[in-house]
Write an enzyme that holds these catalytic residues in place. Structure first.
Site, PDB file in Angstrom:
ATOM      1  N   GLU A 192      -0.901   1.997   1.092  1.00  0.00           N
ATOM      2  CA  GLU A 192      -0.579   0.573   0.972  1.00  0.00           C
ATOM      3  C   GLU A 192      -1.716  -0.220   0.338  1.00  0.00           C
ATOM      4  O   GLU A 192      -1.643  -1.440   0.206  1.00  0.00           O
ATOM      5  CB  GLU A 192      -0.220  -0.002   2.351  1.00  0.00           C
ATOM      6  CG  GLU A 192       1.196   0.297   2.775  1.00  0.00           C
ATOM      7  CD  GLU A 192       1.477   1.789   2.885  1.00  0.00           C
ATOM      8  OE1 GLU A 192       2.370   2.271   2.155  1.00  0.00           O
ATOM      9  OE2 GLU A 192       0.811   2.484   3.674  1.00  0.00           O
ATOM     10  N   ASN A 276       4.268   7.808   0.185  1.00  0.00           N
ATOM     11  CA  ASN A 276       4.956   6.955  -0.785  1.00  0.00           C
ATOM     12  C   ASN A 276       4.087   6.678  -2.006  1.00  0.00           C
ATOM     13  O   ASN A 276       2.863   6.629  -1.921  1.00  0.00           O
ATOM     14  CB  ASN A 276       5.335   5.621  -0.133  1.00  0.00           C
ATOM     15  CG  ASN A 276       4.117   4.852   0.350  1.00  0.00           C
ATOM     16  OD1 ASN A 276       3.543   5.194   1.377  1.00  0.00           O
ATOM     17  ND2 ASN A 276       3.710   3.817  -0.369  1.00  0.00           N
ATOM     18  N   ASP A 318       9.854   3.238   0.692  1.00  0.00           N
ATOM     19  CA  ASP A 318       8.697   3.657   1.495  1.00  0.00           C
ATOM     20  C   ASP A 318       9.048   4.803   2.440  1.00  0.00           C
ATOM     21  O   ASP A 318       8.705   4.782   3.618  1.00  0.00           O
ATOM     22  CB  ASP A 318       8.106   2.484   2.288  1.00  0.00           C
ATOM     23  CG  ASP A 318       6.850   2.910   3.053  1.00  0.00           C
ATOM     24  OD1 ASP A 318       6.011   3.612   2.467  1.00  0.00           O
ATOM     25  OD2 ASP A 318       6.721   2.564   4.241  1.00  0.00           O
TER      26      ASP A 318
END
Length: 600
Positions: A192, A276, A318
């Site tokens: 992220e 992801n 995700d």
């Protein structure tokens, strides 16, 4: 009746392969009195041969003793037991305790690392840590700040330490490590934050780096042979980690490796999954984004990849692919196969030949999964192995700044990292699941090192037209791709399961219950409310001829981030705060180990 080799763990610890693995790990995992790896064994079965506690007497379990960790936030992973000593870890700051099982859990030593608290701000989903590993008289700790530490198991003295990443650009760690041969294999978190995922092997005795394999990039970075490394049986070809990315997007491409690792000593392959791609806005990274969302099989000596399988090309939701790979030998279509079973975040459970990477079974393990109709199994199709995406739930097709609603599962998946268990006695896998859907709105985001690189707003809620809860605990037949039984839960089941030779399966709930169920039928046999919500993994050991069951409680993790971090905005916690708002009515923060046993 389906034939099963007695146990994947037993098969994989055969002495004929001892030279290929690590002798101390092999000996430890073959002794059910001990618990030397977080997953119980190299095969990640989380199965114990102990059977003093069984389906007939488990109702009589009592609390034998407890231990406060002195730390709040989410407690993932489990203690280890080596000989007469139990080793307990905590979330950040990643303290370690050695407890004397011969002396009422007296603290023999403690290790308290001094980490910069600024690392907390770049940890995605709580300050969790999934635990220690043991080998050759050493404990291996991978701290939140990416420092890998080898501790002397007897004294707690630091034998060596090495820094694996850089928190200033978002690199952190939440995962355990895997000791194989003379190496310790470690991953990295931070998808992220635009981190490029990697797996690294360090020399177990010196801390020297042996190899590093990135998830995407040039062939020499991802450690592939373009002609010998395969994807669904075909060579990956030159520049496979570059040619499905636009420009230099691969350099901040995600694919982090914060999940579980397994090892087959006979095949001499390590298995793990990648996460992801970055960002969560699929419009900013056209293409399949290889090799994010991928199961990888690698040689532990060189890191060279044997085979890959990308489960969710061009991820739009995700659906990290980091969940555990469970190894067993089972009969598929009348033929005994050496299989790998993986319950992916995307809602499909995969059964694969772990030697060749052949896809054998791919089925939904929650009926509400709707983002794809199925995985194409026709080897002659150009879509072979690909999920068939439903346009209505495609955040890429709907576009930026459009709220795609009713996507199932939510971003935290039908299962997140909480590990399943496998019983060779029943041939079934026992799977903690999330029964959660979401709305997902991608937006354009720019990359700045060390800053969030998400690019989507989420909201989560229970699957509609169902039992009203947010979780199920299921038994799964991986040879057929079928649910055998399913137990509804009010909240996601965020605890790792344990299966035993007593035909009992244990798991914990976010409200704080330790539960025991019949391995064959799912009948509830026992439950006990611990002081805080459970996101830890159940383990078992034997001491002085008596079987014990242990569980860490301490609510947190992605599902419990609202409670753990004091967040109230429903969209915070990457969408989880609103979905799990009711959790605060049932539990509170804590940090405790609870150990159970039958009465004398």
């Amino acid at each position: 009746m389906r034939k099963l080799i007695l146990c994947a763990a037993a098969a994989l610890v055969s002495t004929s392969y001892a030279a290929l693995a690590n002798d101390s790990v092999l000996q430890g995992q073959s002794d059910p009195k001990q618990w030397v790896l977080q997953t119980g064994d190299y095969a990640n079965t989380r199965f114990s041969q102990l059977d003093e506690i069984n389906k007939d007497n488990v109702k009589d379990l009592q609390v034998a003793w407890t231990f406060s960790t002195g730390v709040l936030r989410g407690h993932e992973g489990s203690p280890l037991v080596v000989g007469d000593v139990m080793y307990v870890h905590t979330p950040f700051p990643n303290n370690v305790f050695a407890l004397d099982l011969n002396n009422d859990g007296k603290i023999l030593w403690r290790y308290e690392p001094k980490q910069d608290p600024d690392v907390i701000a770049v940890m995605c989903c709580d300050t969790v840590y999934r635990g220690l590993a043991y080998a050759d008289g050493k404990l291996f700790l991978h701290q939140a700040d990416t420092t890998v530490v080898a501790l002397d198991a007897k004294s707690g003295a630091v034998l060596w330490s090495v820094v694996n990443g850089d928190p200033s650009i978002g690199e952190t760690n939440t995962a355990t490590v895997l000791p194989v041969k003379d190496k310790v294999i470690v991953g990295i978190s931070g998808g992220e934050f635009g981190v490029r995922g990697s797996v690294t092997a360090y020399n177990m005795n010196t801390g020297e780096r042996v190899w590093r394999a990135y998830s995407m990039g040039p062939d020499e970075d991802i450690l592939v042979d373009p002609e010998k490394t395969t994807h669904l049986g075909k060579p990956v070809g030159k520049d496979s980690g570059l040619n499905t990315w636009e420009g230099d997007q691969w350099k901040i491409g995600g694919g982090t490796t914060w999940g579980w690792y397994s090892y087959d000593p006979e095949a001499d392959l390590v298995y793990y999954g990648t996460g992801n791609p970055s960002t969560w806005n699929p419009s900013q990274r056209p293409g399949d984004n290889r090799w994010s969302m991928t199961i990888m099989a690698r040689n532990p000596d060189t890191g060279m990849a044997s085979w890959f399988y990308q489960m969710t090309p061009h991820d739009e939701w995700d659906y990290d692919g980091i969940n555990e790979m469970i190894l067993s030998d089972q009969e598929i279509n009348g033929e005994m196969r050496k299989v790998l079973v993986h319950f992916d975040r995307n809602g499909f459970a995969y059964t694969m030949d772990r030697l060749s990477g052949e896809l054998l079974v791919a089925e939904k393990y929650d009926p509400v999964v709707n983002w794809a109709t199925h995985v194409e199994m026709d080897k002659n199709s150009d879509q072979y192995g690909r999920p068939q995406v439903v346009a209505q739930y495609s955040t890429a097709q709907n576009g930026e700044d459009v709220n795609t609603t009713g996507v199932c599962p939510a971003a935290l998946g039908t299962k997140d990292q909480q590990p399943a268990a496998f019983s060779p006695r029943t041939g079934l896998h026992y799977v903690p699941t999330n029964h959660v859907c979401m709305d997902y709105e991608p937006f354009r985001v720019s990359y700045t090192a060390g800053q969030p690189y998400v690019g989507a707003t989420l909201s989560m809620y229970p699957a509609p037209d169902s039992h009203g809860g947010m979780g199920n605990f299921i038994a799964w037949d991986a040879t057929k791709g079928e649910i055998v039984w399913s137990l509804p839960e009010q909240f996601s089941v965020w605890s790792g399961a344990l299966a035993t030779a007593g035909d009992v399966v244990f798991y914990g709930t976010l409200e704080g219950y330790l539960k025991a169920v019949d391995a064959k039928t799912g009948e509830l046999l026992y439950r006990f409310k611990t002081p805080s919500g459970i996101i830890g993994n159940v383990m078992t050991y034997e001491h002085n001829g008596k079987q014990y069951v242990g569980i860490l409680s301490g609510v947190g993790g992605w599902a419990g981030i609202g409670l753990a971090a004091g967040l109230t905005n429903p969209n915070d916690g990457l969408g989880a705060v609103g979905g799990y708002a009711a959790l605060s009515d049932y539990t509170s923060l804590g940090g405790q180990l609870t150990v159970f046993a039958l009465p004398n």
